[in-house]
Scaffold this active site. Structure first.
Site, short mmCIF file in Angstrom:
data_model
loop_
_atom_site.label_atom_id
_atom_site.label_comp_id
_atom_site.label_asym_id
_atom_site.label_seq_id
_atom_site.Cartn_x
_atom_site.Cartn_y
_atom_site.Cartn_z
N ASN A 150 -14.36 3.67 2.53
CA ASN A 150 -12.73 3.50 2.37
C ASN A 150 -12.07 4.38 3.36
O ASN A 150 -10.76 4.51 3.63
CB ASN A 150 -12.22 4.08 0.91
CG ASN A 150 -12.50 5.62 0.88
OD1 ASN A 150 -13.01 6.29 1.59
ND2 ASN A 150 -11.35 6.18 -0.34
N SER A 208 0.85 -1.10 0.02
CA SER A 208 -0.07 -0.12 0.19
C SER A 208 0.89 1.06 -0.13
O SER A 208 1.92 1.30 0.96
CB SER A 208 -0.79 0.13 1.23
OG SER A 208 -1.63 1.08 1.35
N GLY A 226 -16.05 0.47 -17.06
CA GLY A 226 -15.96 -0.33 -16.01
C GLY A 226 -17.26 0.15 -15.26
O GLY A 226 -17.90 1.30 -15.17
N ALA A 227 -17.54 -1.02 -14.17
CA ALA A 227 -18.81 -0.35 -13.20
C ALA A 227 -18.80 -1.07 -12.10
O ALA A 227 -19.58 -1.44 -11.22
CB ALA A 227 -19.95 -0.97 -13.96
N ASP A 283 -13.36 8.05 -2.34
CA ASP A 283 -12.56 7.85 -3.82
C ASP A 283 -13.11 8.68 -4.83
O ASP A 283 -12.48 9.20 -5.59
CB ASP A 283 -13.18 6.38 -4.02
CG ASP A 283 -11.97 5.57 -3.61
OD1 ASP A 283 -10.87 5.79 -3.20
OD2 ASP A 283 -12.54 4.24 -3.35
N TYR A 336 -2.55 2.84 -11.56
CA TYR A 336 -1.40 3.86 -11.26
C TYR A 336 -0.21 2.75 -11.18
O TYR A 336 0.98 3.71 -10.99
CB TYR A 336 -1.73 4.73 -10.09
CG TYR A 336 -2.08 4.07 -8.87
CD1 TYR A 336 -1.20 3.27 -8.16
CD2 TYR A 336 -3.61 4.05 -8.64
CE1 TYR A 336 -1.48 2.65 -7.19
CE2 TYR A 336 -3.66 3.08 -7.11
CZ TYR A 336 -2.82 2.62 -6.59
OH TYR A 336 -2.78 1.93 -5.30
N ASN A 375 -19.48 -0.68 -19.86
CA ASN A 375 -18.96 -1.91 -19.31
C ASN A 375 -19.26 -3.31 -19.80
O ASN A 375 -20.37 -3.34 -20.65
CB ASN A 375 -19.69 -1.81 -17.74
CG ASN A 375 -19.07 -2.86 -16.71
OD1 ASN A 375 -17.57 -2.80 -16.79
ND2 ASN A 375 -19.71 -3.84 -16.33
N GLY A 428 -16.45 -1.20 -8.01
CA GLY A 428 -16.33 -0.23 -7.02
C GLY A 428 -15.70 1.32 -7.35
O GLY A 428 -16.40 2.25 -6.92
N GLU A 440 -23.41 9.98 3.80
CA GLU A 440 -24.59 9.84 2.86
C GLU A 440 -23.81 9.21 1.43
O GLU A 440 -24.51 8.05 0.72
CB GLU A 440 -25.02 11.33 1.99
CG GLU A 440 -26.19 11.31 1.41
CD GLU A 440 -27.47 10.50 1.83
OE1 GLU A 440 -27.45 10.50 3.07
OE2 GLU A 440 -28.27 9.71 1.05
N LYS A 497 -14.21 -3.19 2.29
CA LYS A 497 -14.97 -1.85 2.22
C LYS A 497 -16.39 -2.24 2.55
O LYS A 497 -17.12 -1.20 2.92
CB LYS A 497 -14.91 -1.53 0.72
CG LYS A 497 -13.39 -0.86 0.49
CD LYS A 497 -13.40 -0.29 -0.86
CE LYS A 497 -11.93 0.54 -0.94
NZ LYS A 497 -11.82 1.22 -2.39
P1 NAP Z 1 -13.78 -3.86 -9.58
O1 NAP Z 1 -14.92 -3.77 -8.41
O2 NAP Z 1 -13.35 -5.39 -9.50
O3 NAP Z 1 -14.65 -3.68 -10.81
C1 NAP Z 1 -13.76 -4.16 -12.07
C2 NAP Z 1 -14.59 -3.55 -13.17
O4 NAP Z 1 -13.59 -3.84 -14.41
C3 NAP Z 1 -15.74 -4.33 -13.45
O5 NAP Z 1 -16.70 -3.41 -14.07
C4 NAP Z 1 -15.47 -5.42 -14.48
O6 NAP Z 1 -16.71 -5.53 -15.33
C5 NAP Z 1 -14.32 -4.70 -15.37
N1 NAP Z 1 -13.49 -5.51 -15.78
C6 NAP Z 1 -12.78 -6.65 -15.29
N2 NAP Z 1 -11.88 -7.27 -16.00
C7 NAP Z 1 -12.47 -7.18 -17.21
C8 NAP Z 1 -12.04 -7.50 -18.42
N3 NAP Z 1 -11.07 -8.59 -18.67
N4 NAP Z 1 -12.67 -6.94 -19.63
C9 NAP Z 1 -13.58 -6.02 -19.40
N5 NAP Z 1 -13.95 -5.50 -18.07
C10 NAP Z 1 -13.27 -5.86 -17.11
O7 NAP Z 1 -12.61 -3.17 -9.25
P2 NAP Z 1 -12.51 -1.64 -8.74
O8 NAP Z 1 -12.37 -1.71 -7.24
O9 NAP Z 1 -13.56 -0.90 -9.54
O10 NAP Z 1 -11.03 -1.14 -9.29
C11 NAP Z 1 -10.77 -1.08 -10.73
C12 NAP Z 1 -9.54 -0.53 -10.90
O11 NAP Z 1 -9.25 0.69 -10.29
C13 NAP Z 1 -8.17 -1.20 -10.24
O12 NAP Z 1 -7.12 -1.40 -10.91
C14 NAP Z 1 -7.83 -0.38 -9.13
O13 NAP Z 1 -6.54 -0.38 -8.33
C15 NAP Z 1 -8.23 1.14 -9.58
N6 NAP Z 1 -8.37 2.13 -8.45
C16 NAP Z 1 -7.55 2.93 -8.46
C17 NAP Z 1 -7.93 4.00 -7.49
C18 NAP Z 1 -7.12 5.09 -7.53
O14 NAP Z 1 -6.95 5.82 -6.39
N7 NAP Z 1 -6.44 5.66 -8.71
C19 NAP Z 1 -8.97 3.94 -6.59
C20 NAP Z 1 -9.66 2.75 -6.64
C21 NAP Z 1 -9.53 1.84 -7.66
P3 NAP Z 1 -17.88 -6.54 -14.88
O15 NAP Z 1 -18.71 -5.68 -14.41
O16 NAP Z 1 -18.43 -7.02 -16.34
O17 NAP Z 1 -17.29 -7.57 -14.21
#
Ligand code: NAP
Length: 282
Positions: free
Chosen positions: A96, A24, A136-137, A111, A226, A160, A139, A87, A75
């Site tokens: 988070n 982390s 994407g959809a 976030d 990142y 998505n 968290g 809220e 989470k």
């Molecule tokens: P998550 O809840 O697992 O959601 C992942 C999403 O990506 C889902 O909508 C999923 O689609 C889609 N997906 C996964 N694999 C796929 C593939 N092979 N092809 C197409 N779509 C795919 O993950 P999350 O927590 O939202 O995190 C997503 C990313 O954001 C991670 O890399 C995380 O490290 C990053 N993140 C960054 C920050 C930051 O501060 N920069 C903060 C939070 C998260 P389905 O709905 O169809 O399964």
């Protein structure tokens, strides 16, 4: 067993909890902020699994831990152990950040607002004039869509793999939000990858979340991934002539909002992006 260090006041303790936690970047960001603001606080990374959450929150109460950052897989599962939710955390059903309000432990989610704060610092025009595609959809996407809706973005288009999840996520963005597909990307000002595709050390390293042919030079392209700081998606978007931003902005701004929740202060750390990117590159 969950192990928080002993609280030696006046040194206050905050921590990030989750599993895995060893890599982390939150301790680096928060300890830099505490130092910069000359606060006698220290921030630890503590490994906590889902079945240890009750023990973890009991320890937070007993040891008077002043703030928690919360990451996967906790989470959602920690929610029943708290005294209340903001809220935003209620809407997202995900926390988070945990802070004290008097004697109550409250869950928040910074976030999405962190993403919006980072975006506002990067864009020249207001969000009310921007059409954004969120790819994407999960968290991360849900938090971003909700905050963009709160900030009255002109249009939010959710693209998505699973349409059902896209529908649910789009509902969080309010009346200007809808489900779309790749063909919608061309008309967007900002494209945000909020899938994990492209992350270092995974089978998707080097993969693109959307075919690059749907992007163009006059767009801003953001990757929430990142690590690496410049993903293949950003590299190819930049070659097209698009303006690109890494997920570091969101990572740092969501942390600064947590810092504000715990300390009441706005940390200003001009060189934090360099400090964090150096740590990622090592
Ligand atoms: P998550 O809840 O697992 O959601 C992942 C999403 O990506 C889902 O909508 C999923 O689609 C889609 N997906 C996964 N694999 C796929 C593939 N092979 N092809 C197409 N779509 C795919 O993950 P999350 O927590 O939202 O995190 C997503 C990313 O954001 C991670 O890399 C995380 O490290 C990053 N993140 C960054 C920050 C930051 O501060 N920069 C903060 C939070 C998260 P389905 O709905 O169809 O399964």
């Amino acid at each position: 067993m969950v192990k928080f260090p002993e609280n030696n006041e006046p040194e206050f303790i905050a921590a990030v909890v989750g599993k895995p936690i060893a890599h982390s970047l939150s301790p680096l960001i928060h300890n830099t902020a505490f130092k910069q603001e000359k606060l006698n606080w220290i921030y630890h990374a503590i490994e906590v699994s889902e079945n240890e959450i009750s023990e973890c929150i009991a320890a937070v109460r007993e040891k008077n831990i002043r703030g928690l950052s919360v990451t996967m897989p906790l989470k959602e599962v920690l929610i029943p152990h708290l005294d209340g939710l903001t809220e935003t955390a209620k809407k997202l059903n995900a926390v988070n950040c945990v802070f004290w309000d008097g004697d109550d432990l409250i869950g928040d989610n910074t976030d999405g607002d962190g993403f919006v704060n980072a975006l506002k610092s990067q864009l020249n025009e207001p969000l009310t004039e921007k059409t954004l595609a969120i790819v994407g959809a999960g968290g991360a996407a849900r938090s971003v869509i909700y905050s963009l809706g709160k900030n009255s973005a002109k249009e939010i288009i959710v693209v998505n793999r699973s349409k059902q999840k896209a529908e649910k996520a789009a509902c969080l963005g309010g009346p200007n939000s809808r489900v779309g597909n790749y063909e919608d990307l061309a008309a967007c000002d900002v494209i945000v990858n909020s899938t994990p595709l492209g992350m270092t050390g995974t089978v998707t390293e080097g993969l693109l979340p959307v075919p690059i042919k749907f992007l163009s030079a006059n767009q801003s392209v953001i990757d929430l991934v990142y690590n690496p700081i410049e993903t293949e998606f950003l590299r190819q978007a930049k070659l097209l002539g698009a303006v690109t931003f890494s997920g570091l902005g969101m990572l740092i701004h969501q942390a600064l909002l947590q810092f504000q929740r715990w300390t009441g202060k706005n940390a200003s750390i001009p060189d934090i992006e360099n400090i964090v990117s150096n740590a990622i590159d090592q």
